[in-house]
Design an enzyme around this catalytic site. Structure first.
Site, mmCIF file in Angstrom:
data_model
loop_
_atom_site.group_PDB
_atom_site.id
_atom_site.type_symbol
_atom_site.label_atom_id
_atom_site.label_comp_id
_atom_site.label_asym_id
_atom_site.label_seq_id
_atom_site.Cartn_x
_atom_site.Cartn_y
_atom_site.Cartn_z
ATOM 1 N N ALA A 64 0.895 -1.171 -0.083
ATOM 2 C CA ALA A 64 -0.032 -0.085 0.007
ATOM 3 C C ALA A 64 1.012 1.272 -0.025
ATOM 4 O O ALA A 64 0.518 2.096 -0.523
ATOM 5 C CB ALA A 64 -0.797 -0.019 1.290
ATOM 6 N N ALA A 88 -4.310 -3.901 1.367
ATOM 7 C CA ALA A 88 -4.953 -4.253 2.764
ATOM 8 C C ALA A 88 -3.830 -3.989 3.802
ATOM 9 O O ALA A 88 -2.746 -4.477 3.746
ATOM 10 C CB ALA A 88 -5.374 -5.801 2.773
ATOM 11 N N VAL A 89 -4.073 -3.275 4.588
ATOM 12 C CA VAL A 89 -3.025 -2.953 5.842
ATOM 13 C C VAL A 89 -3.695 -3.294 7.018
ATOM 14 O O VAL A 89 -4.895 -3.070 7.499
ATOM 15 C CB VAL A 89 -2.863 -1.359 5.992
ATOM 16 C CG1 VAL A 89 -1.799 -1.061 6.732
ATOM 17 C CG2 VAL A 89 -2.585 -0.702 4.400
ATOM 18 N N HIS A 96 4.481 -0.950 11.618
ATOM 19 C CA HIS A 96 4.243 -0.287 10.249
ATOM 20 C C HIS A 96 2.909 0.425 10.121
ATOM 21 O O HIS A 96 2.427 1.358 9.296
ATOM 22 C CB HIS A 96 4.328 -1.100 9.008
ATOM 23 C CG HIS A 96 5.960 -1.146 8.758
ATOM 24 N ND1 HIS A 96 6.861 -1.746 9.730
ATOM 25 C CD2 HIS A 96 6.536 -0.914 7.581
ATOM 26 C CE1 HIS A 96 8.039 -1.520 8.955
ATOM 27 N NE2 HIS A 96 7.917 -1.369 7.792
ATOM 28 N N ARG A 135 -14.433 -7.814 5.177
ATOM 29 C CA ARG A 135 -14.530 -6.720 4.016
ATOM 30 C C ARG A 135 -14.060 -7.102 2.661
ATOM 31 O O ARG A 135 -13.958 -6.023 1.710
ATOM 32 C CB ARG A 135 -13.857 -5.259 4.427
ATOM 33 C CG ARG A 135 -14.529 -4.929 5.705
ATOM 34 C CD ARG A 135 -13.438 -3.880 6.688
ATOM 35 N NE ARG A 135 -14.173 -3.486 8.030
ATOM 36 C CZ ARG A 135 -14.399 -3.983 8.887
ATOM 37 N NH1 ARG A 135 -14.248 -5.346 9.181
ATOM 38 N NH2 ARG A 135 -14.884 -3.308 9.811
HETATM 39 N N1 INI Z 1 1.872 -3.065 2.916
HETATM 40 C C1 INI Z 1 0.428 -3.399 2.993
HETATM 41 O O1 INI Z 1 0.137 -3.178 1.695
HETATM 42 N N2 INI Z 1 0.003 -3.735 3.988
HETATM 43 C C2 INI Z 1 0.398 -4.028 5.230
HETATM 44 O O2 INI Z 1 -0.299 -4.179 6.373
HETATM 45 C C3 INI Z 1 1.707 -3.631 5.309
HETATM 46 N N3 INI Z 1 2.360 -3.761 6.689
HETATM 47 O O3 INI Z 1 1.734 -4.104 7.544
HETATM 48 O O4 INI Z 1 3.622 -3.367 6.694
HETATM 49 C C4 INI Z 1 2.592 -3.265 4.191
HETATM 50 N N4 INI Z 1 3.718 -2.997 4.154
HETATM 51 C C5 INI Z 1 4.605 -3.020 3.112
HETATM 52 C C6 INI Z 1 4.660 -1.568 2.488
HETATM 53 O O5 INI Z 1 3.477 -1.245 1.872
HETATM 54 C C7 INI Z 1 5.804 -1.258 1.464
HETATM 55 O O6 INI Z 1 5.796 -2.167 0.409
HETATM 56 C C8 INI Z 1 7.339 -1.540 2.178
HETATM 57 O O7 INI Z 1 7.427 -1.026 3.273
HETATM 58 C C9 INI Z 1 8.323 -1.270 1.020
HETATM 59 O O8 INI Z 1 8.361 0.168 0.819
#
Ligand code: INI
Length: 161
Positions: A64, A88-89, A96, A135
């Site tokens: 994301a 999806a986060v 993070h 969801r």
């Molecule tokens: N990216 C997501 O899409 N969802 C998450 O829940 C997530 N968590 O939890 O860390 C996540 N991290 C990766 C981030 O989007 C980047 O791709 C990564 O940090 C490299 O830049």
């Protein structure tokens, strides 16, 4: 829907007809089991509303966090009427969460405003996997389909302004 209060008021609304549009669907690979369902929901919604499959471009990205920069390039290309941003986060155990979710929301809003190209926000931000599953095509609907619906309506409203 109209009521007595809005009768005889000139009203602009978007028709949910997607034929002829060009749409980019951008999806993070992180939490891919969930995001695949969001992609399915978005594509299903758009094609059921008349969008030709040839007019959909699916762009897969890491997560994301990368959505804003990729959507910005797509928006600036002038090739798309709208973009559905999917991800999806999930809070889970990751510190993070707030950073990734915050940057995605903020960045996508900025891309949309700066470019004038509407972005459908289909990024789940949930406390756990169960909420995300709910969801992503089970009891709480499908956020990918919701984002596609909002995107389509917004495109059709903007065309009339
Ligand atoms: N990216 C997501 O899409 N969802 C998450 O829940 C997530 N968590 O939890 O860390 C996540 N991290 C990766 C981030 O989007 C980047 O791709 C990564 O940090 C490299 O830049």
């Amino acid at each position: 829907m109209s009521s007595a209060k809005t009768a005889h008021i000139r009203t602009i609304e978007g028709k949910l007809a997607a034929g002829g549009l060009k749409i980019a669907v951008v999806a993070g690979r992180f939490n891919d089991i969930i995001v695949e369902r969001l992609i399915g929901g978005a594509i299903d919604y758009l094609t059921r509303h008349g969008l030709e499959r040839d007019n959909i471009t699916l762009v897969r990205i890491p997560g994301a966090f990368e959505l804003p920069i990729v959507c910005r390039k797509l928006a600036r290309s002038g090739k798309y009427d709208g973009i559905a941003a999917l991800g999806a986060v999930i809070r889970g155990a990751t510190p993070h969460f707030d950073f990734v979710a915050g940057e995605a929301v903020k960045g996508l809003a900025q891309v949309s405003l700066d470019s004038g190209v509407p972005v459908g926000f289909g990024v789940l931000t949930t406390d756990n996997v169960e909420q995300a599953v709910e969801r992503a095509g089970s009891k709480a609907g499908n956020k990918g389909a919701d984002a596609a619906a909002a995107l389509l309506e917004t495109i059709r409203v903007l065309e009339q302004l």
